[in-house]
Design a protein around this motif. Structure first.
Motif, mmCIF file in Angstrom:
data_model
loop_
_atom_site.group_PDB
_atom_site.id
_atom_site.type_symbol
_atom_site.label_atom_id
_atom_site.label_comp_id
_atom_site.label_asym_id
_atom_site.label_seq_id
_atom_site.Cartn_x
_atom_site.Cartn_y
_atom_site.Cartn_z
ATOM 1 N N ALA A 113 141.047 7.961 -6.814
ATOM 2 C CA ALA A 113 141.888 6.768 -6.694
ATOM 3 C C ALA A 113 141.546 5.739 -7.766
ATOM 4 N N ALA A 114 140.248 5.525 -8.022
ATOM 5 C CA ALA A 114 139.840 4.554 -9.041
ATOM 6 C C ALA A 114 140.319 4.978 -10.423
ATOM 7 N N SER A 115 140.200 6.255 -10.735
ATOM 8 C CA SER A 115 140.634 6.748 -12.044
ATOM 9 C C SER A 115 142.144 6.647 -12.200
ATOM 10 N N LEU A 116 142.871 6.948 -11.139
ATOM 11 C CA LEU A 116 144.335 6.822 -11.197
ATOM 12 C C LEU A 116 144.758 5.374 -11.392
ATOM 13 N N ILE A 117 144.130 4.468 -10.662
ATOM 14 C CA ILE A 117 144.473 3.053 -10.802
ATOM 15 C C ILE A 117 144.196 2.582 -12.224
ATOM 16 N N PHE A 118 143.043 2.949 -12.781
ATOM 17 C CA PHE A 118 142.738 2.536 -14.153
ATOM 18 C C PHE A 118 143.702 3.174 -15.143
ATOM 19 N N THR A 119 144.102 4.407 -14.909
ATOM 20 C CA THR A 119 145.026 5.086 -15.812
ATOM 21 C C THR A 119 146.379 4.394 -15.847
ATOM 22 N N PHE A 120 146.923 4.085 -14.681
ATOM 23 C CA PHE A 120 148.283 3.550 -14.630
ATOM 24 C C PHE A 120 148.365 2.032 -14.761
ATOM 25 N N HIS A 121 147.275 1.321 -14.519
ATOM 26 C CA HIS A 121 147.311 -0.144 -14.575
ATOM 27 C C HIS A 121 146.322 -0.707 -15.589
ATOM 28 N N ARG A 122 146.058 0.020 -16.645
ATOM 29 C CA ARG A 122 145.079 -0.447 -17.616
ATOM 30 C C ARG A 122 145.545 -1.695 -18.351
ATOM 31 N N LYS A 123 146.839 -1.867 -18.530
ATOM 32 C CA LYS A 123 147.342 -3.078 -19.200
ATOM 33 C C LYS A 123 147.007 -4.319 -18.373
ATOM 34 N N GLU A 124 147.213 -4.240 -17.054
ATOM 35 C CA GLU A 124 146.887 -5.380 -16.193
ATOM 36 C C GLU A 124 145.369 -5.559 -16.073
ATOM 37 N N ILE A 125 144.636 -4.454 -16.040
ATOM 38 C CA ILE A 125 143.186 -4.524 -15.891
ATOM 39 C C ILE A 125 142.535 -5.106 -17.140
ATOM 40 N N LEU A 126 142.949 -4.635 -18.297
ATOM 41 C CA LEU A 126 142.348 -5.114 -19.541
ATOM 42 C C LEU A 126 142.798 -6.528 -19.873
ATOM 43 N N GLY A 127 144.020 -6.873 -19.470
ATOM 44 C CA GLY A 127 144.501 -8.244 -19.588
ATOM 45 C C GLY A 127 144.622 -8.765 -21.006
ATOM 46 N N ASP A 128 144.655 -7.923 -21.974
ATOM 47 C CA ASP A 128 144.786 -8.362 -23.357
ATOM 48 C C ASP A 128 146.246 -8.332 -23.780
ATOM 49 N N SER A 129 146.567 -9.211 -24.701
ATOM 50 C CA SER A 129 147.926 -9.211 -25.233
ATOM 51 C C SER A 129 148.054 -8.213 -26.377
ATOM 52 N N ARG A 130 146.939 -7.561 -26.722
ATOM 53 C CA ARG A 130 146.967 -6.584 -27.807
ATOM 54 C C ARG A 130 147.679 -5.310 -27.369
ATOM 55 N N ASP A 131 148.072 -4.565 -28.365
ATOM 56 C CA ASP A 131 148.725 -3.281 -28.124
ATOM 57 C C ASP A 131 147.676 -2.260 -27.681
ATOM 58 N N LEU A 132 147.930 -1.584 -26.566
ATOM 59 C CA LEU A 132 146.977 -0.605 -26.059
ATOM 60 C C LEU A 132 146.873 0.627 -26.941
#
Length: 165
Positions: A113-132
């Motif tokens: 579950a933790a890996s899936l959440i990080f995979t699909f929500h990394r933009k919100e988690i990292l919170g950077d305006s940079r391009d992933l």
């Protein structure tokens, strides 16, 4: 029987070590060679002093859920190992290691579950305006994904393992 018992024990200790590394190390997301993000800190490499400067990550709900699930996986895997050692010495001959297997399997579900959440929500988690696309997943993220099948396999092995003399 001794070989199977030793194999399951070594597998359990390896997955527990991998879980600890994946939870505590600083490499879930890498932004080039000079910046790393993990579950707890964002770190920048200072070339002048040749050290890593780290600051706490910006907390959000997705990051907190990944943090909690990874810590839970370490806790459940540790409980599973302690229960296995206890059952190994206290359980009567012919008993099955159900509790140990269920704890280990639940640890696998929490890492999944933790890996899936990080995979699909990394933009919100990292919170950077940079391009992933300028970054990539780090080795701790890969270790977390590698732990998932290992935890499930060891959980199933524990459930089917019967104590012999």
């Amino acid at each position: 029987m001794v070989f199977l018992l030793m194999s399951v024990t070594v597998l359990h200790l390896i997955t527990l070590a991998m879980l600890l590394i994946a939870t505590m190390e600083k490499s879930w997301w890498i932004w080039g060679d000079s910046e790393i993000s993990d579950l707890w800190y964002n770190c920048f490499h200072d070339n002048a002093t040749n050290t890593w400067l780290c600051a706490a990550t910006n907390e959000n709900d997705w990051l907190q859920s990944v943090q909690a699930l990874m810590v839970l996986s370490v806790v459940f895997s540790s409980i599973s190992f302690l229960a296995f050692v206890g059952q190994l010495f206290a359980m009567p001959t012919g008993g099955l290691f159900y509790f140990t297997g269920l704890c280990q399997t639940f640890a696998g579900f929490t890492v999944f579950a933790a890996s899936l959440i990080f995979t699909f929500h990394r933009k919100e988690i990292l919170g950077d305006s940079r391009d992933l696309s300028t970054g990539r997943f780090g080795y701790c993220f890969i270790l977390a994904w590698l732990c998932v099948p290992l935890l499930f396999v060891s959980g199933v092995l524990y459930i089917h393992l019967r104590k012999k003399q």
